[in-house]
Design an enzyme around this catalytic site. Structure first.
Site, PDB file in Angstrom:
ATOM      1  N   GLU A 181       6.766 -10.551   6.859  1.00  0.00           N
ATOM      2  CA  GLU A 181       5.939 -10.266   7.859  1.00  0.00           C
ATOM      3  C   GLU A 181       4.539 -10.823   7.749  1.00  0.00           C
ATOM      4  O   GLU A 181       3.650 -10.573   6.631  1.00  0.00           O
ATOM      5  CB  GLU A 181       5.568  -8.643   8.374  1.00  0.00           C
ATOM      6  CG  GLU A 181       4.782  -8.714   9.474  1.00  0.00           C
ATOM      7  CD  GLU A 181       3.528  -7.442   9.309  1.00  0.00           C
ATOM      8  OE1 GLU A 181       2.976  -7.184  10.467  1.00  0.00           O
ATOM      9  OE2 GLU A 181       3.369  -7.083   8.444  1.00  0.00           O
ATOM     10  N   HIS A 214       0.662  -1.278   0.188  1.00  0.00           N
ATOM     11  CA  HIS A 214       0.062   0.156   0.068  1.00  0.00           C
ATOM     12  C   HIS A 214       0.731   1.360   0.112  1.00  0.00           C
ATOM     13  O   HIS A 214       2.018   1.161   0.208  1.00  0.00           O
ATOM     14  CB  HIS A 214      -0.832  -0.038   1.279  1.00  0.00           C
ATOM     15  CG  HIS A 214       0.009  -0.315   2.596  1.00  0.00           C
ATOM     16  ND1 HIS A 214       0.200  -1.307   3.022  1.00  0.00           N
ATOM     17  CD2 HIS A 214       0.552   0.627   3.225  1.00  0.00           C
ATOM     18  CE1 HIS A 214       0.732  -1.163   4.129  1.00  0.00           C
ATOM     19  NE2 HIS A 214       1.109  -0.020   4.140  1.00  0.00           N
ATOM     20  N   ASP A 257       7.240  -6.158   4.559  1.00  0.00           N
ATOM     21  CA  ASP A 257       5.759  -5.661   5.342  1.00  0.00           C
ATOM     22  C   ASP A 257       4.379  -6.315   4.845  1.00  0.00           C
ATOM     23  O   ASP A 257       4.580  -6.590   3.456  1.00  0.00           O
ATOM     24  CB  ASP A 257       5.709  -4.122   5.308  1.00  0.00           C
ATOM     25  CG  ASP A 257       4.519  -3.715   6.309  1.00  0.00           C
ATOM     26  OD1 ASP A 257       4.647  -3.913   7.520  1.00  0.00           O
ATOM     27  OD2 ASP A 257       3.708  -3.016   5.599  1.00  0.00           O
ATOM     28  N   LYS A 263       1.421 -11.014   3.694  1.00  0.00           N
ATOM     29  CA  LYS A 263       0.032 -11.715   3.418  1.00  0.00           C
ATOM     30  C   LYS A 263      -1.003 -11.324   2.592  1.00  0.00           C
ATOM     31  O   LYS A 263      -2.091 -11.645   2.260  1.00  0.00           O
ATOM     32  CB  LYS A 263      -0.459 -12.346   4.608  1.00  0.00           C
ATOM     33  CG  LYS A 263      -1.245 -11.364   5.728  1.00  0.00           C
ATOM     34  CD  LYS A 263      -1.729 -12.236   6.773  1.00  0.00           C
ATOM     35  CE  LYS A 263      -2.705 -11.404   7.613  1.00  0.00           C
ATOM     36  NZ  LYS A 263      -3.203 -11.975   8.891  1.00  0.00           N
TER      37      LYS A 263
HETATM   38  C1  ABC Z   1      -2.456   3.049  13.456  1.00  0.00           C
HETATM   39  C2  ABC Z   1      -2.175   3.132  14.630  1.00  0.00           C
HETATM   40  C3  ABC Z   1      -2.768   2.228  15.711  1.00  0.00           C
HETATM   41  C4  ABC Z   1      -4.086   1.873  15.260  1.00  0.00           C
HETATM   42  C5  ABC Z   1      -4.103   1.632  13.752  1.00  0.00           C
HETATM   43  C6  ABC Z   1      -5.600   1.024  13.508  1.00  0.00           C
HETATM   44  O1  ABC Z   1      -3.492   2.592  13.268  1.00  0.00           O
HETATM   45  O2  ABC Z   1      -0.811   3.567  15.131  1.00  0.00           O
HETATM   46  O3  ABC Z   1      -2.578   2.461  16.973  1.00  0.00           O
HETATM   47  O4  ABC Z   1      -4.567   0.659  16.230  1.00  0.00           O
HETATM   48  C7  ABC Z   1       1.712   1.080  10.409  1.00  0.00           C
HETATM   49  C8  ABC Z   1       1.984   1.657  11.723  1.00  0.00           C
HETATM   50  C9  ABC Z   1       0.830   1.649  12.703  1.00  0.00           C
HETATM   51  C10 ABC Z   1      -0.426   2.158  11.969  1.00  0.00           C
HETATM   52  C11 ABC Z   1      -0.613   1.178  10.946  1.00  0.00           C
HETATM   53  C12 ABC Z   1      -1.939   1.492  10.184  1.00  0.00           C
HETATM   54  O5  ABC Z   1       0.362   1.572   9.809  1.00  0.00           O
HETATM   55  O6  ABC Z   1       3.007   1.187  12.155  1.00  0.00           O
HETATM   56  O7  ABC Z   1       1.277   2.465  13.788  1.00  0.00           O
HETATM   57  O8  ABC Z   1      -1.348   1.897  13.109  1.00  0.00           O
HETATM   58  O9  ABC Z   1      -2.013   2.896   9.604  1.00  0.00           O
HETATM   59  C13 ABC Z   1       2.609  -4.098   9.496  1.00  0.00           C
HETATM   60  C14 ABC Z   1       3.604  -3.424  10.244  1.00  0.00           C
HETATM   61  C15 ABC Z   1       3.142  -2.294  10.933  1.00  0.00           C
HETATM   62  C16 ABC Z   1       2.391  -1.149   9.994  1.00  0.00           C
HETATM   63  C17 ABC Z   1       1.762  -1.789   8.936  1.00  0.00           C
HETATM   64  C18 ABC Z   1       1.268  -1.086   7.839  1.00  0.00           C
HETATM   65  C19 ABC Z   1       1.856  -3.187   8.658  1.00  0.00           C
HETATM   66  O10 ABC Z   1       4.203  -4.266  11.009  1.00  0.00           O
HETATM   67  O11 ABC Z   1       3.862  -1.378  11.748  1.00  0.00           O
HETATM   68  O12 ABC Z   1       1.555  -0.328  10.656  1.00  0.00           O
HETATM   69  O13 ABC Z   1       2.291  -0.950   6.892  1.00  0.00           O
HETATM   70  C20 ABC Z   1      -2.353  -6.239  10.125  1.00  0.00           C
HETATM   71  C21 ABC Z   1      -1.496  -6.707   9.113  1.00  0.00           C
HETATM   72  C22 ABC Z   1       0.022  -6.535   9.411  1.00  0.00           C
HETATM   73  C23 ABC Z   1       0.217  -4.900   9.957  1.00  0.00           C
HETATM   74  C24 ABC Z   1      -0.706  -4.905  10.784  1.00  0.00           C
HETATM   75  C25 ABC Z   1      -0.478  -3.657  11.838  1.00  0.00           C
HETATM   76  O14 ABC Z   1      -1.986  -5.058  10.599  1.00  0.00           O
HETATM   77  O15 ABC Z   1      -1.586  -8.097   8.896  1.00  0.00           O
HETATM   78  O16 ABC Z   1       0.582  -6.633   8.309  1.00  0.00           O
HETATM   79  N1  ABC Z   1       1.702  -4.939  10.423  1.00  0.00           N
HETATM   80  C26 ABC Z   1      -5.156  -9.910  13.065  1.00  0.00           C
HETATM   81  C27 ABC Z   1      -4.874 -10.110  11.669  1.00  0.00           C
HETATM   82  C28 ABC Z   1      -3.586  -9.267  11.160  1.00  0.00           C
HETATM   83  C29 ABC Z   1      -3.564  -7.965  11.642  1.00  0.00           C
HETATM   84  C30 ABC Z   1      -3.788  -7.695  13.080  1.00  0.00           C
HETATM   85  C31 ABC Z   1      -3.998  -6.219  13.573  1.00  0.00           C
HETATM   86  O17 ABC Z   1      -5.021  -8.196  13.352  1.00  0.00           O
HETATM   87  O18 ABC Z   1      -4.842 -11.127  11.295  1.00  0.00           O
HETATM   88  O19 ABC Z   1      -3.258  -9.548   9.868  1.00  0.00           O
HETATM   89  O20 ABC Z   1      -2.316  -7.502  11.270  1.00  0.00           O
HETATM   90  O21 ABC Z   1      -4.975  -5.482  12.850  1.00  0.00           O
HETATM   91  C32 ABC Z   1      -3.644 -13.073  16.896  1.00  0.00           C
HETATM   92  C33 ABC Z   1      -4.086 -13.539  15.495  1.00  0.00           C
HETATM   93  C34 ABC Z   1      -3.717 -12.773  14.232  1.00  0.00           C
HETATM   94  C35 ABC Z   1      -4.234 -11.240  14.793  1.00  0.00           C
HETATM   95  C36 ABC Z   1      -3.668 -10.882  16.013  1.00  0.00           C
HETATM   96  C37 ABC Z   1      -4.068  -9.593  16.618  1.00  0.00           C
HETATM   97  O22 ABC Z   1      -3.975 -11.751  17.125  1.00  0.00           O
HETATM   98  O23 ABC Z   1      -3.651 -14.891  15.345  1.00  0.00           O
HETATM   99  O24 ABC Z   1      -4.455 -13.100  13.175  1.00  0.00           O
HETATM  100  O25 ABC Z   1      -3.965 -10.557  13.838  1.00  0.00           O
HETATM  101  O26 ABC Z   1      -3.953 -14.006  18.008  1.00  0.00           O
END
Ligand code: ABC
Ligand code: CA
EC number: 3.2.1.1
Length: 549
Positions: free
Chosen positions: A253, A139, A229, A232
């Site tokens: 990731e 993205h 990043d 999936k």
């Molecule tokens: C911002 C705010 C946060 C707010 C969020 C909605 O928006 O700061 O406080 O909660 C970047 C920034 C973040 C920012 C995001 C969104 O962008 O660093 O601060 O959050 O704008 C990667 C990176 C991460 C980065 C991004 C975006 C992607 O490491 O730092 O965030 O480039 C999903 C994605 C994963 C991503 C993560 C943030 O979101 O798949 O790649 N990380 C479930 C889903 C996951 C999902 C997760 C969180 O929820 O399966 O796919 O990750 O939404 C386990 C389950 C999992 C489950 C977890 C929570 O529990 O097995 O499946 O994950 O038990």
């Protein structure tokens, strides 16, 4: 060391371009959040994580603090995404973390210039260290041009460079069903007020742009490895070409708690960040009632299902998850959790701040500026702990040429009384025998019993040998049948090695302990010429007609 410095002078990016999975397996990675690691001028401004704003860390700040990282025994760093991001305040703060790309062809000026990044890369290479850069394909980001409740939201797609406007992106829809893979790949992450605009990665022009971009990025900045990043969220068959265009080690990731979902991704690129095992270890060691046998179950699944388990990334904290100490203040549990990272099959990754005892909870609280710790190394038990773990791992690699291809075996311990839960787990990966417990501070009842040499998965020791714990120098005698029996002390983890090797580590004179650079070199030689050293010696031999060490 001289050899490596000289070679990077002569060969420049060539050396970096060769960094494969095998080169990375012997390494240990320190995860840096560029905005939060070090100020260029060494100052220490306040940094309120809840504001979600840039705090001022830069590439040149990192250069000035490489001793801090290397002295703990790390020989690689992973930094935040480096490209230009959306400016200003979005619905959820500024793009200080680097994941909100606006132009893949510019460097994020908040972190420094393109030259500053090159200087960081060469400063690392001069020390024999590797540079891993985080990259985002899934993205880009822009601030909506109209903040009323219009849906779908309007964006100025021309700000997303170098793509061709709205038609280069998937139509707006937010991921609603994580069980529907098309949704996961083609709908958007984020929220309506702060969306992540999903690139159309089915479009062949976009595919070519991304493949060329990564190839140039890696060569221009002599990058040794990539953290990818949101793996999936892009169709699987996009990745093999992207990874081969990069030409270096790639770790992706895949945020998921099970190996069945994660494993297919290990067929596409070098490896994945081992999230399934992370979840098991985190829940086992953040409470005294956690389930340690679950660690063995998941880790064994990973060993069976991952294409190359030794190329996965092993971690217990990162910038997306609450820190261990946000869940427990029990220092024995914390040390056990950290120990895991360095003694299993994957490549260890430590997230900045864990060594300083940081306690931040979920994003954004887990992104504390490291300068606020003063980079203190005195009276920092976790920092000492990590340093010894790096040294133990390097000593293990030097003394056993098969260490990096020997799968760990797990021995979940029976509880001593039927009423109490099981706390102990032993991990054998010769020449290391690691004893972990989630009994917590004050636990002196966990007993670890590990079978002898002849038994399947034993410690690999000979009867009568003396072992030492690399943390305390405490001695343990191997029984005549090669087995080992040890009782926990205050819930602390132990890493046992034969005395001849382990003593150097526990006394701080072992490889990698106080000077990562010399540890690195010893490791290369101990491996019978580690791959990178071997390559360099070969090339140097041709160029100079001599071998210098
Ligand atoms: C911002 C705010 C946060 C707010 C969020 C909605 O928006 O700061 O406080 O909660 C970047 C920034 C973040 C920012 C995001 C969104 O962008 O660093 O601060 O959050 O704008 C990667 C990176 C991460 C980065 C991004 C975006 C992607 O490491 O730092 O965030 O480039 C999903 C994605 C994963 C991503 C993560 C943030 O979101 O798949 O790649 N990380 C479930 C889903 C996951 C999902 C997760 C969180 O929820 O399966 O796919 O990750 O939404 C386990 C389950 C999992 C489950 C977890 C929570 O529990 O097995 O499946 O994950 O038990
Ligand atoms: Ca996508």
């Amino acid at each position: 060391m001289r050899l490596l410095a000289l070679s990077s002078l002569l060969l420049g990016p060539t050396l970096a371009l060769c960094a494969s999975s095998d080169n990375w397996k012997s390494r240990s990675i320190y995860q840096v959040l560029t905005d939060r690691f070090a100020m260029a001028d060494g100052s220490s401004p306040s940094c309120d994580t809840s504001q979600r704003k840039y705090c001022g860390g830069t590439f040149s700040g990192i250069v000035n603090k490489l001793d801090y990282i290397q002295n703990m025994g790390f020989d690689a760093i992973w930094i935040s995404p480096v490209v230009q991001n959306v400016e200003g305040d979005t619905g959820v703060g500024e793009a200080y973390h680097g994941y909100w790309t606006s132009n893949i062809n510019n460097i994020n000026s908040h972190f420094g210039s393109s030259d500053d990044l090159k200087k960081l890369s060469s400063a690392l290479h001069d020390r024999g260290m590797y540079l891993m850069v985080d990259v985002v394909v899934n993205h880009l980001a822009a601030i909506p041009t109209n903040t009323s409740d219009i849906y779908p939201e309007p964006f100025d797609y021309s700000t997303l460079q170098p793509f061709g406007g709205q038609s280069s992106f998937h139509t707006q829809c937010f991921i609603s069903d994580y069980n529907n893979q098309t949704d996961v790949e083609q709908c958007w992450l984020g929220t309506p007020s702060s969306p992540l605009i999903d690139l159309d990665t089915e479009n062949s022009t976009n595919v070519d742009i991304m493949n060329n971009w990564v190839k140039n990025l890696v060569s221009e900045y002599s990058i040794d490895g990539l953290r990818i990043d949101t793996l999936k969220h892009v169709r699987k068959d996009f990745w093999p070409d992207f990874a081969s265009s990069a030409g270096v080690y790639t770790v992706g990731e895949v945020l998921i708690d099970n190996t069945t979902y994660a494993s297919p991704y290990t067929q596409l690129i070098s490896g994945v960040l081992d999230y399934p095992t992370y979840f098991a270890v985190f829940s086992a060691f953040t409470s005294t009632s956690g389930n340690v046998s679950h660690i063995a179950e998941i880790a064994q699944q990973a060993q069976k299902q991952y294409k190359d388990p030794f190329a996965s990334g092993s971690f217990i904290e990162n910038h997306d998850q609450p820190r261990v100490q946000s869940e427990t203040s029990d220092q024995a549990l914390v040390k056990n959790a950290i120990t895991w990272v360095f003694v299993n099959d994957g490549i260890p990754i430590l997230y900045q701040g864990q060594e300083q005892g940081y306690q931040g909870g979920s994003d954004p609280a887990n992104r504390e500026a490291l300068w606020l710790s003063g980079y203190n190394t005195d009276n920092k038990p976790l920092l000492t702990h990590v340093t010894k773990l790096n040294a133990a791992r390097k000593a293990a690699i030097s003394s056993n040429p098969n260490f990096l291809s020997t799968q760990a075996t797990f021995h979940v311990q029976q509880s001593s009384s039927s009423s109490s839960d099981t706390h102990g787990i032993a991990i054998s990966k010769p020449p290391l025998l690691t004893l972990l417990t989630n009994g917590g501070e004050g636990d002196s009842s966990t007993v670890w019993t590990v079978p002898g040499n002849d038994n399947e998965g034993g410690g690999g020791f000979e009867g009568g040998q003396t072992l030492v714990d690399v943390f305390t120098c405490e001695e343990v005698n191997v029984k005549s049948d090669g087995s080992v029996e040890v009782t926990a002390r205050n819930g602390e983890p132990m890493v046992l090695m034969v005395k001849e090797i382990g003593e150097g580590v526990c006394k701080g004179s072992g490889s990698g302990s106080s000077n990562g650079a010399s540890g690195f070199m010893r490791m290369g030689m101990g491996m019978g010429m580690g791959v990178e050293v071997g390559v360099v010696v070969g090339v140097m031999g041709v160029l100079l007609g001599m071998v210098v060490i």
